[in-house]
Write a protein that holds these residues in place. Structure first.
Motif, mmCIF file in Angstrom:
data_model
loop_
_atom_site.group_PDB
_atom_site.id
_atom_site.type_symbol
_atom_site.label_atom_id
_atom_site.label_comp_id
_atom_site.label_asym_id
_atom_site.label_seq_id
_atom_site.Cartn_x
_atom_site.Cartn_y
_atom_site.Cartn_z
ATOM 1 N N ALA A 44 0.826 -1.208 0.000
ATOM 2 C CA ALA A 44 0.000 0.000 0.000
ATOM 3 C C ALA A 44 0.859 1.257 0.000
ATOM 4 O O ALA A 44 0.573 2.228 -0.720
ATOM 5 N N LEU A 45 1.903 1.256 0.806
ATOM 6 C CA LEU A 45 2.778 2.423 0.888
ATOM 7 C C LEU A 45 3.536 2.645 -0.419
ATOM 8 O O LEU A 45 3.709 3.786 -0.868
ATOM 9 N N ILE A 46 3.986 1.577 -1.033
ATOM 10 C CA ILE A 46 4.693 1.697 -2.312
ATOM 11 C C ILE A 46 3.740 2.154 -3.416
ATOM 12 O O ILE A 46 4.063 3.040 -4.218
ATOM 13 N N ALA A 47 2.547 1.577 -3.443
ATOM 14 C CA ALA A 47 1.580 1.897 -4.496
ATOM 15 C C ALA A 47 1.021 3.307 -4.383
ATOM 16 O O ALA A 47 0.420 3.815 -5.331
ATOM 17 N N SER A 48 1.221 3.949 -3.227
ATOM 18 C CA SER A 48 0.708 5.305 -3.026
ATOM 19 C C SER A 48 1.836 6.343 -2.957
ATOM 20 O O SER A 48 1.586 7.500 -2.617
ATOM 21 N N GLY A 49 3.064 5.927 -3.251
ATOM 22 C CA GLY A 49 4.177 6.861 -3.264
ATOM 23 C C GLY A 49 4.751 7.213 -1.919
ATOM 24 O O GLY A 49 5.581 8.120 -1.804
ATOM 25 N N ARG A 50 4.362 6.483 -0.876
ATOM 26 C CA ARG A 50 4.830 6.796 0.476
ATOM 27 C C ARG A 50 6.055 5.987 0.886
ATOM 28 O O ARG A 50 6.626 6.223 1.939
ATOM 29 N N MET A 51 6.426 5.042 0.075
ATOM 30 C CA MET A 51 7.632 4.254 0.303
ATOM 31 C C MET A 51 8.235 3.939 -1.060
ATOM 32 O O MET A 51 7.523 3.573 -1.990
ATOM 33 N N ARG A 52 9.548 4.096 -1.163
ATOM 34 C CA ARG A 52 10.221 3.802 -2.425
ATOM 35 C C ARG A 52 10.556 2.319 -2.507
ATOM 36 O O ARG A 52 11.073 1.750 -1.538
ATOM 37 N N PRO A 53 10.307 1.698 -3.640
ATOM 38 C CA PRO A 53 10.716 0.300 -3.791
ATOM 39 C C PRO A 53 12.236 0.211 -3.877
ATOM 40 O O PRO A 53 12.897 1.142 -4.342
ATOM 41 N N ASP A 54 12.802 -0.894 -3.428
ATOM 42 C CA ASP A 54 14.238 -1.109 -3.554
ATOM 43 C C ASP A 54 14.614 -1.511 -4.969
ATOM 44 O O ASP A 54 15.759 -1.355 -5.392
ATOM 45 N N ALA A 55 13.654 -2.049 -5.694
ATOM 46 C CA ALA A 55 13.858 -2.412 -7.097
ATOM 47 C C ALA A 55 12.544 -2.186 -7.834
ATOM 48 O O ALA A 55 11.479 -2.155 -7.233
ATOM 49 N N GLY A 56 12.650 -2.008 -9.150
ATOM 50 C CA GLY A 56 11.453 -1.730 -9.911
ATOM 51 C C GLY A 56 11.061 -0.270 -9.818
ATOM 52 O O GLY A 56 11.833 0.576 -9.334
ATOM 53 N N ALA A 57 9.851 0.046 -10.280
ATOM 54 C CA ALA A 57 9.408 1.443 -10.308
ATOM 55 C C ALA A 57 7.906 1.537 -10.126
ATOM 56 O O ALA A 57 7.168 0.584 -10.386
#
Length: 218
Positions: A44-57
């Motif tokens: 949820a945090l990655i999909a909403s821009g609140r956490m950066r993924p370590d890989a991918g975009a």
């Protein structure tokens, strides 16, 4: 608005979130399964821009812009992130959400909002005791009131119990109003929703009735 996750992962060897590709867009409700205790919140945090993924975009309308994504997308009820404390009365949760939306949050305004959301009878109850359908309906509708919100990420609604189809219908109705909706849930809830969708498709095409007749033949 189109949000795309491209092989996004978090943690060493994807321990917190294995590589995942998905998309959600304006006017559509998308279901993505994520198992283990913390993966739904991480996703949820990655999909909403609140956490950066370590890989991918993660891209919004083709661009990597986490600040814009955070402004456009609200995270709903993510465990240990922004889920309300269980002992807090629903009325207090509503008042706080009204404040976040820049709206009057005094007792009268809160009472009126509870009435509007058809949740007045639950206002004095701890939110942990509020039926899942009511909880999700209230939290999503209040999030929509925030300025600039065009999308929602509903996080692990299945953990509250109840019928998965109830909160999935809420998600679909929100999408029909022009919102981009992503629902993160477990595989068991996903199976229930997928089975219902298949049954509806078969019924609509007549295959369900034909298959039933075939089974009745000696």
């Amino acid at each position: 608005m189109l949000v795309t996750l491209e092989e996004a992962s978090k943690g060493r060897d994807g321990a917190a979130l294995p590589p995942l590709s998905a998309r959600y867009r304006t006017g559509s409700a998308t279901l993505v399964a994520a198992e283990t205790e913390r993966r739904p919140a991480v996703l949820a945090l990655i999909a909403s821009g609140r956490m950066r993924p370590d890989a991918g975009a993660v891209r919004i309308d083709g661009a990597v812009d986490n600040a814009l994504l955070r402004r456009r997308v609200a995270v709903i009820d993510a465990p240990e992130v922004n889920d309300p404390v269980g002992e807090v009365p629903l009325s207090a949760v509503v008042a706080e959400e009204l404040m976040f939306a820049g709206r009057p949050s005094h007792p009268l305004a809160t009472s009126r909002m509870l009435a509007t959301l058809q949740a007045s009878e639950w206002g004095k109850h701890a939110i942990a005791d509020v039926p899942p359908r009511v909880r999700i309906h209230v939290l999503t509708e209040l999030a929509v009131l925030r300025k600039g919100v065009q999308g929602l990420v509903l996080t692990a609604p299945d953990r509250h119990g109840g019928d998965p189809l109830a909160w999935w219908q809420i998600a679909q109705k929100l999408a029909s109003r022009g919102l981009a909706v992503l629902v993160v849930c477990g595989t068991a809830a996903q199976s229930v929703i997928d089975a219902d969708a298949l049954a509806q498709e078969l019924a609509a095409t007549g295959d369900f009735e034909d298959n039933a007749l075939d089974r009745e033949q000696p």
